[in-house]
Design a protein around this motif. Structure first.
Motif, mmCIF file in Angstrom:
data_model
loop_
_atom_site.group_PDB
_atom_site.id
_atom_site.type_symbol
_atom_site.label_atom_id
_atom_site.label_comp_id
_atom_site.label_asym_id
_atom_site.label_seq_id
_atom_site.Cartn_x
_atom_site.Cartn_y
_atom_site.Cartn_z
ATOM 1 N N ALA A 1 80.363 -6.870 21.017
ATOM 2 C CA ALA A 1 80.211 -6.346 21.836
ATOM 3 C C ALA A 1 79.450 -4.615 21.119
ATOM 4 O O ALA A 1 78.700 -4.716 21.476
ATOM 5 N N ILE A 2 79.754 -4.896 19.693
ATOM 6 C CA ILE A 2 79.126 -4.081 18.414
ATOM 7 C C ILE A 2 77.875 -4.516 18.359
ATOM 8 O O ILE A 2 76.560 -4.075 18.282
ATOM 9 N N PHE A 3 77.603 -5.315 17.678
ATOM 10 C CA PHE A 3 76.091 -5.908 17.571
ATOM 11 C C PHE A 3 74.992 -5.869 19.061
ATOM 12 O O PHE A 3 74.260 -5.400 19.050
ATOM 13 N N ALA A 4 76.053 -6.287 19.836
ATOM 14 C CA ALA A 4 74.867 -6.330 21.128
ATOM 15 C C ALA A 4 74.228 -4.794 21.860
ATOM 16 O O ALA A 4 73.467 -4.973 22.240
ATOM 17 N N SER A 5 75.818 -4.114 21.791
ATOM 18 C CA SER A 5 74.762 -2.846 22.265
ATOM 19 C C SER A 5 73.893 -2.207 20.963
ATOM 20 O O SER A 5 73.266 -1.169 21.637
ATOM 21 N N ARG A 6 74.269 -2.183 19.691
ATOM 22 C CA ARG A 6 73.894 -1.118 19.213
ATOM 23 C C ARG A 6 71.989 -1.957 18.967
ATOM 24 O O ARG A 6 71.893 -1.416 18.669
ATOM 25 N N MET A 7 72.600 -2.874 18.926
ATOM 26 C CA MET A 7 70.841 -4.042 18.545
ATOM 27 C C MET A 7 70.020 -3.370 20.270
ATOM 28 O O MET A 7 68.935 -2.983 20.282
ATOM 29 N N GLN A 8 70.941 -3.732 21.349
ATOM 30 C CA GLN A 8 70.590 -3.189 22.860
ATOM 31 C C GLN A 8 69.381 -0.978 22.329
ATOM 32 O O GLN A 8 68.396 -1.186 23.019
ATOM 33 N N ALA A 9 70.056 -0.556 21.786
ATOM 34 C CA ALA A 9 69.950 0.845 21.425
ATOM 35 C C ALA A 9 69.253 0.565 20.782
ATOM 36 O O ALA A 9 68.318 2.273 20.343
ATOM 37 N N LYS A 10 68.207 0.261 20.545
ATOM 38 C CA LYS A 10 67.860 -0.499 18.806
ATOM 39 C C LYS A 10 67.864 0.239 17.511
ATOM 40 O O LYS A 10 67.720 1.875 17.143
ATOM 41 N N GLU A 11 69.899 0.479 17.631
ATOM 42 C CA GLU A 11 70.483 1.229 16.408
ATOM 43 C C GLU A 11 71.276 -0.282 15.569
ATOM 44 O O GLU A 11 71.181 -1.090 15.793
ATOM 45 N N THR A 12 71.093 0.259 14.152
ATOM 46 C CA THR A 12 70.809 -0.501 13.192
ATOM 47 C C THR A 12 72.566 -0.953 12.833
ATOM 48 O O THR A 12 74.051 -0.200 13.174
ATOM 49 N N PRO A 13 73.158 -2.124 13.591
ATOM 50 C CA PRO A 13 74.416 -2.919 13.416
ATOM 51 C C PRO A 13 75.055 -2.757 11.455
ATOM 52 O O PRO A 13 74.041 -2.743 10.964
ATOM 53 N N THR A 14 75.891 -3.006 11.315
ATOM 54 C CA THR A 14 77.184 -2.858 11.070
ATOM 55 C C THR A 14 78.273 -4.232 10.881
ATOM 56 O O THR A 14 78.296 -4.692 11.378
ATOM 57 N N LEU A 15 77.210 -5.218 9.319
ATOM 58 C CA LEU A 15 77.828 -6.473 9.266
ATOM 59 C C LEU A 15 79.145 -5.991 8.162
ATOM 60 O O LEU A 15 78.434 -6.021 6.806
ATOM 61 N N THR B 1 68.142 -9.706 22.463
ATOM 62 C CA THR B 1 67.713 -7.569 22.688
ATOM 63 C C THR B 1 66.097 -7.172 21.914
ATOM 64 O O THR B 1 66.450 -6.328 22.239
ATOM 65 N N HIS B 2 65.339 -8.537 21.605
ATOM 66 C CA HIS B 2 64.201 -8.097 20.782
ATOM 67 C C HIS B 2 64.378 -6.810 19.855
ATOM 68 O O HIS B 2 63.747 -5.998 19.874
ATOM 69 N N TYR B 3 65.500 -7.043 19.376
ATOM 70 C CA TYR B 3 65.736 -6.117 17.710
ATOM 71 C C TYR B 3 65.534 -6.700 16.574
ATOM 72 O O TYR B 3 65.900 -7.926 15.976
ATOM 73 N N PHE B 4 64.133 -5.978 15.693
ATOM 74 C CA PHE B 4 63.659 -6.383 14.565
ATOM 75 C C PHE B 4 64.376 -5.814 13.744
ATOM 76 O O PHE B 4 63.476 -5.640 12.289
ATOM 77 N N GLY B 5 65.121 -4.932 13.393
ATOM 78 C CA GLY B 5 65.435 -3.842 12.375
ATOM 79 C C GLY B 5 66.812 -3.677 11.656
ATOM 80 O O GLY B 5 66.666 -5.867 11.116
ATOM 81 N N GLY B 6 67.024 -3.883 10.491
ATOM 82 C CA GLY B 6 68.095 -3.978 9.888
ATOM 83 C C GLY B 6 68.884 -4.133 10.640
ATOM 84 O O GLY B 6 69.608 -4.169 11.396
ATOM 85 N N ILE B 7 70.056 -4.800 9.388
ATOM 86 C CA ILE B 7 71.348 -4.520 9.620
ATOM 87 C C ILE B 7 71.936 -3.948 8.272
ATOM 88 O O ILE B 7 71.799 -4.610 7.307
#
Length: 311
Positions: free
Chosen positions: A185-199, A260-266
């Motif tokens: 849920a955390i990764f999906a919502s942040r990647m969908q919003a093009k925001e950096t997720p935390t691992l 999500t077509h997210y290609f930013g950092g993690i």
């Protein structure tokens, strides 16, 4: 069948409620809305707002007069359990005790209680069967394991059959991506919003991810099982609800990037206290006992989850 769901406004509970109400079920919900949401509620469901550890529980359960109780109300966050183990045990252990007593007093024929893969702790090998060694790594896992014992203590010898369903890592629509929501849920919502997720951790740690639709199917199959589920022994009433498959967090992140077509950092941070490195549960016992197995293809289930967060 009249089914009462504690925590019915939450993630798994609301998915179960909506599915049951498409069939020949009458559904009641008890929730204190500390983590559940009013917008998850179905207008056809009977409901009461209360804390399962409070004095009004037994009367509310008796008022609904359920044939079965599905106990999903819980404190589910590992970090919160580490920060406040007393509260964690109150909700997960004494709350389970109170629900079990109320279910038996109300004449329910069966109670299903949500347990967790966390009862096993760090495994020596995977996938884990129900009789595997239990070495919970955190207060959450310990409280869930104690709750299983309390369930048996309260209901064995009564007219209420029971089972503890040990859920693997559940994901899907309605999961809360805020606070301590599941990693999907955390990764999906942040990647969908093009925001950096935390691992947290290396990304090589594994989990057994199971779609909430499959969990709902498992609960319904257990509700309808014609035979007793509370078998003898400490693990007799326990059933893994899982896929049996390990997936690394890095693999999960890669799959979500494509959807999500997210290609930013993690952002990577150290593992949190109480986290384990590997987890996968063997679901064979549930398949034999009540004919259930996980069926949702992982990529399809991920797509549905991302679609829900994209609304």
């Amino acid at each position: 069948m009249r089914v009462l769901i504690t925590g019915g406004a939450g993630f798994i509970g609301s998915n179960l409620m909506w599915t049951l109400l498409t069939g020949d079920y009458q559904v009641g919900v008890i929730d204190d809305y500390s983590t559940g949401h009013f917008e998850n509620m179905h207008p056809a469901a009977w409901s009461r707002t209360l804390d399962i550890t409070g004095p009004d529980l037994a009367a509310a359960v008796a008022e609904f007069a359920p044939d079965a109780v599905v106990h999903l109300a819980a404190q589910t966050s590992v970090p919160v359990s580490v920060a406040d183990p007393v509260r964690d045990r109150l909700v997960n252990v004494e709350g389970t005790r109170a629900v079990a007593r109320a279910a038996a007093a109300a004449g329910a024929r069966r109670m299903l209680s949500a347990s967790s893969a966390a009862v096993y702790g760090e495994p020596e090998m995977v996938p884990l069967v129900e009789t595997a060694l239990k070495r919970p790594e955190n207060p959450y896992g310990r409280s869930k394991l104690e709750a299983e014992s309390v369930l048996a203590e309260e209901l064995r010898g009564t007219a209420t059959d029971f089972a503890s369903l040990r859920f693997a890592n559940v994901f899907g629509p309605r999961q809360d991506a805020q606070g301590e929501g599941g990693v999907v849920a955390i990764f999906a919502s942040r990647m969908q919003a093009k925001e950096t997720p935390t691992l947290y951790g290396t990304g090589a740690q594994t989990r057994d991810f199971i779609y909430v639709g499959d969990v709902v199917s498992a609960i319904m199959s257990a509700l309808d099982a014609p035979q007793a589920l509370a078998l003898e022994g400490p693990d007799g009433p326990a059933y893994n609800v899982s896929t049996g498959t390990e997936l690394t967090i890095d693999e999960l992140a890669s799959a979500l990037r494509l959807i999500t077509h997210y290609f930013g950092g993690i952002e990577k941070r150290p593992a949190r206290e109480g986290d384990i490195e590997r987890s996968a549960l063997d679901p064979a016992k549930a398949q034999v006992a009540f004919g259930w197995q996980a069926r949702a293809p992982f990529e399809t289930a991920l797509g549905r989850t991302v679609g829900w967060f994209a609304r």
